[in-house]
Scaffold this motif. Structure first.
Motif, PDB file in Angstrom:
ATOM      1  N   UNK A 102      39.879 -24.447   6.827  1.00  0.00           N
ATOM      2  CA  UNK A 102      39.807 -23.160   6.131  1.00  0.00           C
ATOM      3  C   UNK A 102      38.658 -23.124   5.133  1.00  0.00           C
ATOM      4  N   UNK A 103      38.450 -24.226   4.409  1.00  0.00           N
ATOM      5  CA  UNK A 103      37.379 -24.228   3.428  1.00  0.00           C
ATOM      6  C   UNK A 103      36.009 -24.090   4.108  1.00  0.00           C
ATOM      7  N   UNK A 104      35.832 -24.807   5.240  1.00  0.00           N
ATOM      8  CA  UNK A 104      34.569 -24.699   5.964  1.00  0.00           C
ATOM      9  C   UNK A 104      34.362 -23.277   6.489  1.00  0.00           C
ATOM     10  N   UNK A 105      35.440 -22.663   6.949  1.00  0.00           N
ATOM     11  CA  UNK A 105      35.327 -21.297   7.439  1.00  0.00           C
ATOM     12  C   UNK A 105      34.998 -20.335   6.303  1.00  0.00           C
ATOM     13  N   UNK A 106      35.550 -20.612   5.098  1.00  0.00           N
ATOM     14  CA  UNK A 106      35.227 -19.772   3.941  1.00  0.00           C
ATOM     15  C   UNK A 106      33.746 -19.882   3.598  1.00  0.00           C
ATOM     16  N   UNK A 107      33.169 -21.112   3.735  1.00  0.00           N
ATOM     17  CA  UNK A 107      31.753 -21.288   3.466  1.00  0.00           C
ATOM     18  C   UNK A 107      30.924 -20.471   4.456  1.00  0.00           C
ATOM     19  N   UNK A 108      31.326 -20.500   5.710  1.00  0.00           N
ATOM     20  CA  UNK A 108      30.574 -19.744   6.722  1.00  0.00           C
ATOM     21  C   UNK A 108      30.731 -18.239   6.497  1.00  0.00           C
ATOM     22  N   UNK A 109      31.972 -17.819   6.119  1.00  0.00           N
ATOM     23  CA  UNK A 109      32.227 -16.388   5.945  1.00  0.00           C
ATOM     24  C   UNK A 109      31.483 -15.817   4.747  1.00  0.00           C
ATOM     25  N   UNK A 110      31.080 -16.678   3.800  1.00  0.00           N
ATOM     26  CA  UNK A 110      30.378 -16.189   2.615  1.00  0.00           C
ATOM     27  C   UNK A 110      28.974 -15.710   2.942  1.00  0.00           C
ATOM     28  N   UNK A 111      28.447 -16.129   4.114  1.00  0.00           N
ATOM     29  CA  UNK A 111      27.097 -15.733   4.486  1.00  0.00           C
ATOM     30  C   UNK A 111      26.027 -16.517   3.770  1.00  0.00           C
ATOM     31  N   UNK A 112      26.387 -17.645   3.215  1.00  0.00           N
ATOM     32  CA  UNK A 112      25.407 -18.457   2.488  1.00  0.00           C
ATOM     33  C   UNK A 112      24.429 -19.095   3.465  1.00  0.00           C
ATOM     34  N   UNK A 113      23.149 -19.094   3.105  1.00  0.00           N
ATOM     35  CA  UNK A 113      22.138 -19.757   3.918  1.00  0.00           C
ATOM     36  C   UNK A 113      22.222 -21.261   3.704  1.00  0.00           C
ATOM     37  N   UNK A 114      21.764 -22.013   4.709  1.00  0.00           N
ATOM     38  CA  UNK A 114      21.650 -23.454   4.560  1.00  0.00           C
ATOM     39  C   UNK A 114      22.914 -24.204   4.867  1.00  0.00           C
ATOM     40  N   UNK A 115      23.982 -23.519   5.287  1.00  0.00           N
ATOM     41  CA  UNK A 115      25.210 -24.219   5.682  1.00  0.00           C
ATOM     42  C   UNK A 115      25.224 -24.275   7.205  1.00  0.00           C
ATOM     43  N   UNK A 116      24.798 -25.429   7.724  1.00  0.00           N
ATOM     44  CA  UNK A 116      24.739 -25.579   9.171  1.00  0.00           C
ATOM     45  C   UNK A 116      26.092 -25.943   9.748  1.00  0.00           C
ATOM     46  N   UNK A 117      26.064 -26.317  11.022  1.00  0.00           N
ATOM     47  CA  UNK A 117      27.297 -26.688  11.708  1.00  0.00           C
ATOM     48  C   UNK A 117      27.599 -28.146  11.410  1.00  0.00           C
ATOM     49  N   UNK A 118      28.498 -28.359  10.421  1.00  0.00           N
ATOM     50  CA  UNK A 118      28.883 -29.740  10.095  1.00  0.00           C
ATOM     51  C   UNK A 118      30.076 -30.180  10.913  1.00  0.00           C
ATOM     52  N   UNK A 119      30.608 -29.294  11.723  1.00  0.00           N
ATOM     53  CA  UNK A 119      31.765 -29.630  12.534  1.00  0.00           C
ATOM     54  C   UNK A 119      33.034 -29.062  11.940  1.00  0.00           C
TER      55      UNK A 119
END
Length: 887
Positions: A102-119
């Motif tokens: 959930x936390x990783x999905x929240x990071x992606x949902x924020x639209x922040x640049x520079x957060x790649x696919x960490x798995x």
């Protein structure tokens, strides 16, 4: 990190679209920043504090349910320029894999640049260490830090999740600002962050609304309330945001919002629903039972809680509730209290779930507190249990009867025992009734209760010394109020004998008891005219210290001042009065009745100094402060001061009428009779009846120096200078008394010399009188002396006035004038205003009210006045100002 597998053991996998490790779809509402309601109020002080989050890697907003944490952070986050990753934690997030998904999905949902696919975690119960390392590295590489908010973080109970979060926070460096919104303090190493200055904290106390903020919030809900009503609501809710909002919503539906907010029953409100569901229901059954039982207590410690619950583990439970912000406040030293609204609601809930238990809980609390706790709490719970015999016995056995008369708790005790039923039996109950009557100045009704208590205490028995001592104290006071010195002496002897049977430690806890005994005994001796014995009794309470003995001390100082005045020492009397007023201000005892005598003495001194306006002001204040009915000493003092003021205004008829009113007392007072005779004699002299004036003083001659001197003056007015001189010649020097008597005696001798034509002797005696009077600032004796003195003084070459101003007709020789001290700096107009009111013996609060300024402003002016006059106390300032003719 037991749940983090070794490298290569539990590999992360690419996530399925919108699916967590359990195969359930992500709940997108958990990533949304909450919407603020229309009545949301931004509080600038909190927003500015939260703004420091951008300077520290970790921020913690820690508060109770409904404290406004989430809305505060949501409003702040909505106004940030960069992206914000928001995650509202759920109870299902206890599995590390689910939480991190959930936390990783929240990071992606924020639209922040520079957060790649960490798995994404493949296993709900574990997280690959490599995934966390990759996440931390990517965050650390960001040009702009990412704000990550974890709302309701208190739902995370798995320690490994907190460890993993700490790992990422540490290695993300400046690439992440983590904001935890929580009801409980997380297990992160916060002490390190505090020491390093890398933590921003907003806690429950800071989240509470101030009265000003609450007023604004209520206005947003359409309510405009007075300042006092808002402050009372904030006090009751402790500024709790949800409580204020729920109160506002409910008050809007009532016809009278202000009355509703003042009188609403928390146990029957929507606040009850909120707290029962959000706080009580979240606790296990044993903890719920503990909370319900301690709701009858204003404050409690673990041992007291155990006594009410029959448990032994209240200590850790209470500490845990406090840490969890579960509306349990820590007072220090292992004592706690419930939030007021929570306590009200729990008490109502207790009555529904366990009818009749509340009375038993109060009884248990009273019994425990009687052995281990403070007396006020013991009395409160004994009364709440309806066990009045126990409650009265607890008060009397603790030697606390004197607290009915010390001002600190007298009002509370009176209200408490006003509820005691008339059928409550026992010597202690009768003593309490007698104390209540005597505190209301009603010795007649108290006498019956004292007699009943004495009958019950008559049989000798162990453990009754405290009750007998309390009875002796009340007997002494009753004797003082009725003017019965012999009864006071007997009661005081009994008290001294009983004191030997009381444990020393118990007496040490109640210094007010001996102080009251000695003060009442001193007053009885004063009434009897035994001034030296009265001084002996009053010396100890007059030099005591501490708030418990403040009122007896002021009472004793007032009596000592009266003795000094009666024996002719006005300046000494004034100093004692000023000491009493300073003491009253020090202990914030706003105009207690004990100061009535103090103002009477000051009024008498002002009459002698011909400061008649000040004398009237002081007399009026003394009358307002005078207890009803007054004790004989105070009553006689007021009659005499009023009569002397009439004489000074040229109203002898009014003076005679005033002293004609009798002062009720068991025995007559010699000094009251003598000074009444002085007033009557002076009134007849003023009306041109010297022979009558002589006759009035016939019996008083020889009993008191002042009466002998007055008799001599009456004989002079009758044309009998020989008899006058004979009276003065046979007046032993040691009986002349203080300067006020000496000045009048010297003037009488000077008048006799003048009548015989010996002007040289007359001037010499008048000069001595002026010198003596100057030290005491006495003027009335000279104004009352008659025209012969003015003729005598005008015939001399003296130029220095004894008093500045238009009334200064008397002249003193130059060698009697002391050089005035210099003022360091000129007083301002406002400082002179303050000084003038200081001279009228007004308190700091009265000066502030009279000048329409704050108390702090008055204190600032006083400090400046003291500095400029080179003094440290108000009495010295007044004396110095008079020397410098500033008053």
């Amino acid at each position: 990190m037991s749940a983090v597998s070794e490298r290569g053991g539990n590999r992360s996998r690419p996530p399925a679209a919108d699916v967590d490790p359990l195969g359930d779809p992500f709940l997108r509402t958990r990533f949304a920043v909450p919407v603020r309601p229309a009545t949301f109020m931004r509080r600038q002080r909190l927003t500015e504090h939260l703004g420091q989050a951008l300077d520290t890697p970790l921020t913690m907003v820690d508060g109770c349910a409904g404290a406004g944490k989430t809305l505060l952070v949501a409003d702040w986050a909505a106004h940030l320029e960069g992206p914000v990753a928001w995650l509202t934690v759920d109870a299902c997030d206890q599995a590390p894999g689910v939480f991190w998904a959930y936390l990783l999905e929240a990071l992606r949902a924020s639209g922040a640049d520079g957060i790649g696919d960490v798995g994404c975690p493949a296993d709900a119960g574990a997280v690959d260490h490599g995934l966390l390392a990759r996440l931390a590295a990517q965050l650390n590489d960001r040009d702009r830090p990412l704000v990550v908010v974890l709302d309701e973080y208190d739902r995370v109970t798995a320690p490994e999740i907190t460890d993993q979060l700490g790992f990422v926070l540490h290695h993300a460096g400046r690439g992440m600002h983590l904001v935890l919104v929580t009801r409980t303090e997380p297990t992160l190493p916060l002490h390190r962050h505090r020491a390093d200055g890398t933590l921003t904290e907003i806690r429950d106390a800071e989240l509470a609304f101030t009265p000003e903020e609450a007023a604004t919030l209520l206005e947003l809900h359409g309510l405009r309330l007075g300042h006092d009503a808002v402050r009372a609501l904030v006090e009751r809710t402790r500024g709790w945001a949800a409580g204020l909002r729920l109160c506002a919503l409910a008050a809007r539906q009532s016809g009278d919002p202000e009355t509703y907010l003042k009188e609403f029953e928390a146990g029957q409100s929507t606040i009850a629903d909120f707290l029962l569901a959000e706080v009580l229901a979240r606790q296990p059954a044993p903890t719920q039972d503990l909370l319900l039982r301690v709701s009858v207590l204003d404050r409690f410690c673990p041992d007291l809680a155990n006594a009410l619950t029959g448990r032994r583990d209240a200590g850790p439970l209470l500490a845990g509730l406090h840490r969890a912000n579960a509306f349990v406040e820590h007072l220090g030293h292992s004592w706690y209290r419930l939030h007021p609204l929570f306590a009200e609601i729990l008490k109502t809930h207790l009555g529904v779930r366990f009818p009749g238990l509340e009375t038993d809980l109060h009884r248990r609390a009273a019994q425990w507190l009687r052995r281990f706790g403070p007396l006020p709490d013991t009395l409160a719970h004994g009364a709440a249990a309806g066990d009045w015999e126990f409650t009265a016995r607890a008060l009397v056995d603790d030697l606390a009867l004197g607290q009915f008369f010390t001002g600190l708790r007298s009002g509370g005790l009176g209200e408490l025992f006003a509820r005691m039923p008339p059928d409550t039996t026992g010597a202690e109950a009768d003593l309490v009734r007698a104390a209540r009557e005597l505190s209301g100045r009603d010795p007649d009704h108290a006498r019956a209760h004292l007699e009943q208590a004495r009958r019950e205490l008559a049989p000798a028995g162990p453990g009754r010394a405290a009750a007998r001592l309390g009875c002796a104290l009340l007997d002494t006071l009753a004797a003082r109020l009725t003017g019965a010195p012999d009864r006071a002496e007997h009661a005081a002897r009994t008290a001294r004998e009983l004191g030997q049977d009381i444990p020393a430690g118990l007496l040490d806890r109640h210094p007010e008891l001996p102080a009251l005994l000695q003060t009442h005994l001193g007053a009885a001796r004063l009434w009897a005219g035994r001034f030296d014995d009265a001084r002996t009794a009053l010396s100890a309470p007059a030099t005591g210290s501490g708030g418990a003995t403040a009122l007896p001390r002021q009472d004793a100082l007032g009596q000592l001042a009266l003795i000094d005045y009666l024996t002719g020492w006005p300046t000494r009397a004034e100093r004692e009065c000023l000491a009493a007023l300073t003491d009253a201000e020090r202990f914030s005892l706003a105009e207690p009745a004990g100061l009535g005598l103090v103002h009477l003495v000051l009024a008498a001194v002002a009459v002698d100094r011909d400061e008649l306006d000040d004398a009237q002001t002081l007399l009026d204040r003394a009358t307002a402060l005078q207890p009803v009915p007054p004790d004989p000493v105070t009553a006689a003092g007021r009659v005499l001061v009023q009569a002397r003021l009439h004489l000074a205004h040229g109203q002898p008829g009014a003076a005679l009428e005033t002293v004609g009113s009798a002062v009720p007392a068991a025995v007559a007072s010699p000094w009251a009779e003598n000074h009444t005779a002085l007033v009557v004699s002076a009134a007849h002299l003023a009306e041109g009846r010297p022979e009558t004036a002589v006759k009035v003083l016939e019996d008083a001659v020889g009993r008191e120096a002042a009466c002998t001197v007055a008799a001599a003056r009456a004989h002079l007015a009758a044309g009998d200078a020989d008899t006058a001189l004979d009276l003065l010649d046979h007046l032993p020097a040691e009986e002349h008394g203080g300067p006020a008597v000496t000045v009048r005696a010297l003037l009488a001798r000077a008048e006799a010399a003048d009548r015989r034509g010996d002007r040289t002797t007359a001037r010499r005696l008048a000069t001595r009188a002026l010198a003596e009077a100057r030290r005491e600032r006495l003027r009335r004796p000279f104004l009352e002396a008659g025209p012969w003195l003015r003729r005598l003084l005008r015939a001399g070459a003296w130029q220095e006035p004894a008093r500045s101003g238009p009334d200064a007709r008397l002249r003193t020789p130059p060698h009697t004038v002391r050089p005035a001290a210099l003022v360091v700096e000129e007083l301002s107009g406002r400082e002179r205003d303050v000084l003038q009111r200081l001279a009228r013996m007004m308190s700091t609060e009265e000066i502030a009210a009279d000048l329409f300024v704050s108390v702090n402003t008055v204190k600032t002016h006083l400090k400046s006045v003291y500095r400029k006059l080179g003094v440290n106390r108000r009495g010295d300032a007044v004396h110095r100002a008079r020397e410098l003719h500033l008053l």
